[in-house]
Design a protein around this motif. Structure first.
Motif, PDB file in Angstrom:
ATOM      1  N   ALA A 165       0.790  -1.127   0.137  1.00 26.07           N
ATOM      2  CA  ALA A 165       0.001  -0.119  -0.013  1.00 26.07           C
ATOM      3  C   ALA A 165       0.783   1.399   0.019  1.00 26.07           C
ATOM      4  CB  ALA A 165      -0.772  -0.120   1.191  1.00 26.07           C
ATOM      5  N   ASP A 166       1.981   1.322   0.784  1.00 28.72           N
ATOM      6  CA  ASP A 166       2.868   2.431   0.726  1.00 28.72           C
ATOM      7  C   ASP A 166       3.564   2.644  -0.429  1.00 28.72           C
ATOM      8  OD1 ASP A 166       2.119   2.731   3.495  1.00 28.72           O
ATOM      9  OD2 ASP A 166       3.918   1.772   4.342  1.00 28.72           O
ATOM     10  N   THR A 167       3.884   1.370  -1.207  1.00 29.42           N
ATOM     11  CA  THR A 167       4.553   1.439  -2.296  1.00 29.42           C
ATOM     12  C   THR A 167       3.540   1.816  -3.558  1.00 29.42           C
ATOM     13  OG1 THR A 167       5.913  -0.373  -1.847  1.00 29.42           O
ATOM     14  CG2 THR A 167       5.557   0.082  -4.221  1.00 29.42           C
ATOM     15  N   LYS A 168       2.385   1.650  -3.279  1.00 33.35           N
ATOM     16  CA  LYS A 168       1.161   2.171  -4.282  1.00 33.35           C
ATOM     17  C   LYS A 168       1.029   3.665  -3.958  1.00 33.35           C
ATOM     18  CE  LYS A 168      -1.018  -2.138  -5.309  1.00 33.35           C
ATOM     19  NZ  LYS A 168      -2.395  -2.905  -5.057  1.00 33.35           N
ATOM     20  N   ILE A 169       1.066   4.024  -2.812  1.00 36.64           N
ATOM     21  CA  ILE A 169       0.932   5.333  -2.490  1.00 36.64           C
ATOM     22  C   ILE A 169       1.987   6.217  -3.128  1.00 36.64           C
ATOM     23  CG2 ILE A 169       0.874   6.836  -0.525  1.00 36.64           C
ATOM     24  CD1 ILE A 169      -0.903   4.758   0.954  1.00 36.64           C
ATOM     25  N   ALA A 170       3.130   5.684  -2.625  1.00 33.45           N
ATOM     26  CA  ALA A 170       4.273   6.343  -3.431  1.00 33.45           C
ATOM     27  C   ALA A 170       4.467   6.483  -4.835  1.00 33.45           C
ATOM     28  CB  ALA A 170       5.914   5.828  -2.844  1.00 33.45           C
ATOM     29  N   ASP A 171       3.920   5.318  -5.519  1.00 33.82           N
ATOM     30  CA  ASP A 171       3.899   5.239  -7.013  1.00 33.82           C
ATOM     31  C   ASP A 171       2.873   6.331  -7.359  1.00 33.82           C
ATOM     32  OD1 ASP A 171       6.046   3.474  -6.962  1.00 33.82           O
ATOM     33  OD2 ASP A 171       4.422   1.799  -7.259  1.00 33.82           O
ATOM     34  N   SER A 172       1.762   6.290  -6.690  1.00 34.18           N
ATOM     35  CA  SER A 172       0.744   7.260  -7.083  1.00 34.18           C
ATOM     36  C   SER A 172       0.855   8.741  -6.981  1.00 34.18           C
ATOM     37  CB  SER A 172      -0.523   6.782  -6.136  1.00 34.18           C
ATOM     38  OG  SER A 172      -1.211   5.719  -6.427  1.00 34.18           O
ATOM     39  N   ARG A 173       1.671   8.889  -5.702  1.00 28.99           N
ATOM     40  CA  ARG A 173       2.240  10.512  -5.511  1.00 28.99           C
ATOM     41  C   ARG A 173       3.111  10.735  -6.578  1.00 28.99           C
ATOM     42  NH1 ARG A 173       3.369   9.645  -0.534  1.00 28.99           N
ATOM     43  NH2 ARG A 173       1.640  10.325   0.303  1.00 28.99           N
ATOM     44  N   ARG A 174       4.131   9.811  -6.941  1.00 24.81           N
ATOM     45  CA  ARG A 174       5.056  10.123  -7.802  1.00 24.81           C
ATOM     46  C   ARG A 174       4.243  10.385  -9.225  1.00 24.81           C
ATOM     47  NH1 ARG A 174       7.558   7.154 -11.688  1.00 24.81           N
ATOM     48  NH2 ARG A 174       6.669   5.314 -10.763  1.00 24.81           N
ATOM     49  N   ALA A 175       3.309   9.444  -9.409  1.00 24.36           N
ATOM     50  CA  ALA A 175       2.734   9.627 -10.824  1.00 24.36           C
ATOM     51  C   ALA A 175       1.834  11.068 -10.801  1.00 24.36           C
ATOM     52  CB  ALA A 175       1.820   8.581 -11.139  1.00 24.36           C
ATOM     53  N   PHE A 176       1.367  11.405  -9.784  1.00 19.18           N
ATOM     54  CA  PHE A 176       0.707  12.568  -9.539  1.00 19.18           C
ATOM     55  C   PHE A 176       1.598  13.721  -9.640  1.00 19.18           C
ATOM     56  CE2 PHE A 176      -0.692  15.972  -6.899  1.00 19.18           C
ATOM     57  CZ  PHE A 176      -1.675  16.459  -7.333  1.00 19.18           C
ATOM     58  N   LEU A 178       4.413  13.735 -11.095  1.00 18.45           N
ATOM     59  CA  LEU A 178       4.727  13.839 -12.523  1.00 18.45           C
ATOM     60  C   LEU A 178       3.732  14.300 -13.620  1.00 18.45           C
ATOM     61  CD1 LEU A 178       6.466  10.437 -13.035  1.00 18.45           C
ATOM     62  CD2 LEU A 178       7.798  12.644 -13.066  1.00 18.45           C
ATOM     63  N   GLN A 179       2.579  13.794 -13.243  1.00 16.85           N
ATOM     64  CA  GLN A 179       1.539  14.148 -14.177  1.00 16.85           C
ATOM     65  C   GLN A 179       1.283  15.792 -13.817  1.00 16.85           C
ATOM     66  OE1 GLN A 179      -0.037  12.358 -16.242  1.00 16.85           O
ATOM     67  NE2 GLN A 179      -1.466  13.815 -16.953  1.00 16.85           N
ATOM     68  N   LYS A 180       1.400  16.271 -12.641  1.00 22.67           N
ATOM     69  CA  LYS A 180       1.261  17.593 -12.257  1.00 22.67           C
ATOM     70  C   LYS A 180       2.307  18.536 -13.115  1.00 22.67           C
ATOM     71  CE  LYS A 180       1.041  20.869  -8.269  1.00 22.67           C
ATOM     72  NZ  LYS A 180       1.124  20.721  -6.734  1.00 22.67           N
ATOM     73  N   ALA A 181       3.405  18.101 -12.916  1.00 25.35           N
ATOM     74  CA  ALA A 181       4.628  18.719 -13.736  1.00 25.35           C
ATOM     75  C   ALA A 181       4.382  18.661 -15.139  1.00 25.35           C
ATOM     76  CB  ALA A 181       6.016  17.790 -13.484  1.00 25.35           C
ATOM     77  N   ALA A 182       3.901  17.691 -15.761  1.00 25.24           N
ATOM     78  CA  ALA A 182       3.509  17.578 -17.077  1.00 25.24           C
ATOM     79  C   ALA A 182       2.465  18.669 -17.484  1.00 25.24           C
ATOM     80  CB  ALA A 182       3.015  16.109 -17.594  1.00 25.24           C
ATOM     81  N   PHE A 183       1.302  18.655 -16.728  1.00 24.27           N
ATOM     82  CA  PHE A 183       0.290  19.567 -16.819  1.00 24.27           C
ATOM     83  C   PHE A 183       0.700  21.145 -16.762  1.00 24.27           C
ATOM     84  CE2 PHE A 183      -3.076  16.186 -15.093  1.00 24.27           C
ATOM     85  CZ  PHE A 183      -3.246  15.923 -16.574  1.00 24.27           C
ATOM     86  N   SER A 184       1.545  21.256 -15.737  1.00 22.77           N
ATOM     87  CA  SER A 184       2.031  22.531 -15.536  1.00 22.77           C
ATOM     88  C   SER A 184       3.110  22.966 -16.904  1.00 22.77           C
ATOM     89  CB  SER A 184       2.893  22.603 -14.278  1.00 22.77           C
ATOM     90  OG  SER A 184       2.192  22.359 -12.984  1.00 22.77           O
ATOM     91  N   GLU A 185       3.961  22.004 -17.336  1.00 18.64           N
ATOM     92  CA  GLU A 185       4.423  22.381 -18.334  1.00 18.64           C
ATOM     93  C   GLU A 185       3.493  22.641 -19.654  1.00 18.64           C
ATOM     94  OE1 GLU A 185       8.022  20.202 -21.242  1.00 18.64           O
ATOM     95  OE2 GLU A 185       7.285  19.339 -19.351  1.00 18.64           O
ATOM     96  N   GLU A 186       2.683  21.858 -19.633  1.00 24.58           N
ATOM     97  CA  GLU A 186       1.460  21.965 -20.776  1.00 24.58           C
ATOM     98  C   GLU A 186       0.895  23.388 -20.793  1.00 24.58           C
ATOM     99  OE1 GLU A 186      -2.058  19.737 -23.096  1.00 24.58           O
ATOM    100  OE2 GLU A 186      -0.927  18.826 -21.294  1.00 24.58           O
ATOM    101  N   VAL A 187       0.882  23.711 -19.425  1.00 29.64           N
ATOM    102  CA  VAL A 187      -0.264  25.119 -19.384  1.00 29.64           C
ATOM    103  C   VAL A 187       0.961  26.167 -19.481  1.00 29.64           C
ATOM    104  CG1 VAL A 187      -0.889  26.520 -17.531  1.00 29.64           C
ATOM    105  CG2 VAL A 187      -1.661  24.202 -17.591  1.00 29.64           C
ATOM    106  N   ASN A 188       2.203  26.100 -19.101  1.00 27.15           N
ATOM    107  CA  ASN A 188       3.002  26.935 -19.185  1.00 27.15           C
ATOM    108  C   ASN A 188       3.238  27.297 -20.855  1.00 27.15           C
ATOM    109  OD1 ASN A 188       3.339  27.739 -16.716  1.00 27.15           O
ATOM    110  ND2 ASN A 188       5.261  26.057 -16.471  1.00 27.15           N
TER     111      ASN A 188
END
Length: 374
Positions: A165-176, A178-188
């Motif tokens: 569960a901790d691993t999945k949470i960490a993976d989800s947080r990392r994916a989030f 990364l996705q957030k950074a990708a969205f920010s880059e796309e927005v910029n």
């Protein structure tokens, strides 16, 4: 008469030895009745008609006790004591044919009590109790052992699940992230593109506005040039009407006088020469005024067409020179003969040369173009 009611019997066998030689006392309860089927009822009437109910009970009871005793001799104590239902079933199956031949049916048979006088059953119970206790203690120990093992396994599974569960949470947080950074880059990127597009569109709009302003200025300048050209034409017509036409009329009159009075022309040559010179000066004034007006018009055109460059401007001036020359020579086209009067030190060639030499200067004064450098 014969009774068809249910009869309750309590067969009892005391001190009957079992297959192991242990004496047991067994008490049972049986429910019996005379069958009502025609043939069986006839058998029962044959056996018991004229006897009371107690007599019937005694016969059936003795039969059941006999079978019960014989079956006890074939079984062990454990079989009798532990499986009473099977023991009762066996007695009922063995006794049923015998009592059935009497027209009586066994409705039920159960073992009520089993005991002995030598405490075999109690000892057996104690042994069984001890075994049960032993098995219970073993079971408890095994259960505690299994519980400990299961608890450890559960803890391990819990830790594994927690780790996953901790691993999945960490993976989800990392994916989030990364996705957030990708969205920010796309927005910029989209913001930069939108800003750039806005600036480009603004520049295009400014360029269009400037082009329209230039077009308006060109139109205004053209209108101004048209007005000035019309004014120049008006001035030309005014000069022609007030100066050129009278001079032409006077020249024509003089020509007619000269032809009619050739002799008088010779005598009055000096006076006529002076008069012709004055007329020439008037025509020169007219020509100069027309040239200045044309020069002003060309100057305005040159300012409006300045974007075409010096070469295009020179080509326009050269194209306009024949028209200017034609307008300058237009008065002379109406003169059939020209008489040039000069002084003692003058001659016709020098006058002509002088006039030709003044042409570049006049053109330069009118158009601003130096023909000597072309």
């Amino acid at each position: 008469r014969i009774s068809l009611e249910i009869m309750t019997l309590q067969p009892r066998c005391e001190d009957v030895e079992t297959a192991e030689g242990v004496a047991l006392t067994v008490t049972g309860v049986a429910q019996v009745k005379i069958m009502t089927e025609k043939e069986l009822l006839a058998v029962a009437c044959e056996q018991f008609l004229g006897k009371n109910v107690q007599d019937v009970k005694n016969v059936v009871l003795q039969t059941l006790e006999g079978h019960l005793r014989s079956i006890l001799g074939t079984l062990t104590v454990e079989q009798i004591y532990q499986d009473r239902d099977q023991f009762a079933k066996l007695v009922r199956e063995v006794a049923a044919p015998d009592v059935g031949r009497m027209g009586i049916e066994i409705l039920s048979f159960t073992i009520k009590d089993v005991y002995d006088k030598v405490d075999y059953l109690s000892s057996l119970g104690k042994t069984q109790t001890a075994a049960v206790r032993r098995d219970a203690d073993i079971g408890v120990a095994e259960a505690e052992r299994d519980a400990g093992i299961r608890e450890a396994e559960c803890k391990k599974e819990m830790l594994d699940v927690k780790f996953m569960a901790d691993t999945k949470i960490a993976d989800s947080r990392r994916a989030f992230e990364l996705q957030k950074a990708a969205f920010s880059e796309e927005v910029n990127i989209k913001t930069a593109e939108a800003q750039l597009a806005y600036e480009l569109q603004s520049a295009r709009e400014q360029q269009k506005i400037r082009q329209e302003e230039i077009e308006i200025e060109v139109v205004q300048r053209k209108k101004q040039i048209d007005v000035e050209e019309k004014e120049i034409i008006r001035m030309e017509k005014e000069l022609i009407a007030t100066v050129k036409r009278p001079a032409e009329a006077e020249a024509y009159r003089i020509q007619q006088i000269a032809e009619g009075e050739k002799v008088k022309q010779v005598l009055l040559a000096q006076a006529e020469a002076e008069k012709i010179r004055k007329i020439g000066e008037a025509e020169a004034f007219v020509i100069e005024a027309i040239g200045m007006a044309e020069a002003e018009r060309m100057k305005l055109k040159a300012e409006a067409l300045k974007q075409y460059g010096d070469a295009a401007q020179l080509a326009l001036v050269l194209d306009a020179l024949p028209e200017i020359a034609a307008k300058v020579a237009a008065p002379l086209s109406k003169v059939d003969e020209i008489v040039i009067l000069s002084g003692e030190n003058s001659n016709t060639t020098s006058e002509v040369n002088r006039l030709l030499a003044e042409i570049p200067a006049s053109v330069r004064a009118i158009t601003g173009v130096d023909l000597t450098k072309v």
